[in-house]
Design a protein around this motif. Structure first.
Motif, PDB file in Angstrom:
ATOM      1  N   ALA A 355      -4.296  -1.043  -1.419  1.00 57.22           N
ATOM      2  CA  ALA A 355      -5.704  -0.602  -0.054  1.00 57.22           C
ATOM      3  C   ALA A 355      -6.770   0.368  -0.810  1.00 57.22           C
ATOM      4  N   ALA A 356      -6.473   1.567  -1.349  1.00 57.27           N
ATOM      5  CA  ALA A 356      -7.419   1.822  -2.050  1.00 57.27           C
ATOM      6  C   ALA A 356      -7.345   1.701  -3.260  1.00 57.27           C
ATOM      7  N   ALA A 406      -9.042  -4.845   0.834  1.00 55.25           N
ATOM      8  CA  ALA A 406      -8.604  -3.705   1.558  1.00 55.25           C
ATOM      9  C   ALA A 406      -8.500  -3.608   3.049  1.00 55.25           C
TER      10      ALA A 406
END
Length: 452
Positions: A355-356, A406
């Motif tokens: 997600a980052a 994300a």
């Protein structure tokens, strides 16, 4: 010796007299040559003077002729200037008279030419221009005219309008030159619908006034040439573009999701791969946690028979270690809960990392796309939007893909973390309850032993 000198004396005297006579002869010869040369030079000068005088007389005659010619030209110029001035005045008077006599016909001429120009543009792009060669020639004549239109030209304009109106209400089978995808030009059988659409056996085709070609993209359920009769009679429902293909052409400017994804390039594909990997992990862990929670709920109903689940394993540790002191038992249960927590949170850190990472890759694609855009500007030296479209599309699409990746991954990470935390709380509550029961049991034993 003396006798020899007397014999030689007469010879010496003769030689001496000959030597004295030679200078006088040479002087007489030089004088004669000089006089001859002087006479030749005088004759040459006389000839040259005669030639100069002759040329002078000829130049004088030429000068007189040129002066006479100049006088004639000056007179002609004066006459022409006077005639030009008179003609200018006459032309101005005639133009004024023409303006007064024509009155509003000049405005009529402007209206006729403007209407003819509009109809000319209409016919140039109309699908009926192959059938209206006569009308097109009449319209071109009116547009190119510099004088007031005649009755015949006005009649031709009216007939061209009438033919265009009549053709808009008919359909006909025609042959048009067609440009295939490989550039080959062939004759294609088509059906003309009014004056705004051409239908082939594979759907509507584009007509630029001279050549037909396929549209880049067509919507679904478009009619073909075999549906023309049904479309005209209203028996067949079909989508017809009345703007002569402008709406069809705009479809090509609205790319599909697949085309937008292709604009993302290699960076977009990497982000999509990360999204797929993250969703697989999220779905797998969700299934594991939901199954685990169901097993724990079932275990809560039968705590005396531990099974293969986190709570069952904690209960097994309790059953095997309940003879220990309360503090030791609490530590052993806490150790078992930590082991179970590690299994419950497996894969969640990867979800958080993906997600980052996705927005960062989107930013990388954005920077890469803008670099490509500036390179195109450097190569072509302008800011043409069509030239820069590729780089800008990549820059924007990768950013969108990064954000789209994300957000669900962060949501999945939050939901799964909450689910794992819920299961962990259940294990902690059960372990605290078990420790409390064990502490109460040991307290009662101590009291009984003390009373005894």
């Amino acid at each position: 010796m003396r006798t020899l000198s007397l014999h030689k004396f007469p010879l010496m005297v003769a030689l001496l007299s000959l030597g004295l006579a030679q200078p006088s002869l040479a002087a007489e010869s030089l004088t004669s040559k000089a006089k001859t040369a002087q006479q030749q030079e005088s004759q040459h000068n006389a000839d040259r003077e005669a030639e100069f005088k002759k040329q002078e007389q000829q130049l004088a005659v030429r000068k007189a002729e040129l002066e006479k010619r100049k006088a004639q030209l000056d007179a002609s110029i004066e006459s022409l200037s006077t005639a030009f001035s008179d003609n200018e005045r006459t032309l101005a008077e005639q133009q004024k008279k023409l303006h007064l006599e024509t009155g509003s016909l000049g405005e009529l001429f402007g209206v006729v030419r403007q209407s003819a120009k509009e109809l000319q543009v209409e016919l140039d792009h109309s699908v009926t221009n192959t059938e209206q060669a006569k009308q097109i020639a009449d319209i071109n004549g009116i547009v190119a005219a510099k004088t007031l239109p005649s009755i015949q030209e006005l009649t031709g304009l009216w007939r061209a309008y009438q033919a265009q109106i009549a053709s808009s209400a008919t359909y006909a089978n025609i042959q048009v030159p067609f440009v295939a995808g490989n550039g080959e030009i062939t004759q294609l059988d088509a059906v003309r619908l009014g004056n705004f659409a051409l239908l082939s056996n594979h759907g509507p085709i584009d007509w630029d006034g001279k050549l037909a070609s396929d549209f880049p993209r067509l919507p679904k359920n478009v009619p073909t040439s075999t549906d023309a009769a049904g479309v005209v009679t209203g028996q067949t429902a079909a989508l017809i573009d009345p703007s002569r293909g402008d709406i069809y052409k705009q479809l090509a400017d609205n790319p599909t999701l697949t085309e937008r994804f292709e604009h993302g390039g290699i960076v977009g594909k990497i982000i999509a791969g990360l999204f797929a990997l993250g969703m697989i992990i999220a779905l797998y862990r969700a299934a594991v946690l939901i199954t685990t929670e169901q097993k724990i709920n079932k275990q809560l109903k039968s705590p005396n028979t531990p099974t293969d689940n986190p709570l069952g394993r904690v209960l097994s540790v309790y059953n095997s270690e309940k003879q220990l002191h309360v503090e030791a038992l609490e530590l052993r249960l806490l150790e078992s809960i930590m082991d179970e927590q590690q299994h419950l949170e497996r894969g969640l850190s990867m979800l958080k990392l993906l997600a980052a990472l996705a927005p960062m890759l989107g930013l990388l694609g954005t920077v890469t796309g803008m670099i490509e855009t500036f390179q195109v500007i450097t190569q072509f030296g302008n800011a043409e939007p069509r030239v820069m479209a590729g780089g800008i599309s990549m820059a924007l699409v990768t950013t969108v893909l990064g954000l789209i990746t994300a957000m669900p991954l962060l949501l999945a990470h939050n939901l799964l973390s909450s689910k794992a935390e819920t299961i962990r709380n259940i294990l902690e509550r059960q372990s605290v309850g078990l420790v409390a029961e064990q502490a109460e049991a040991q307290t009662i034993e101590h009291k009984e032993a003390y009373a005894a």
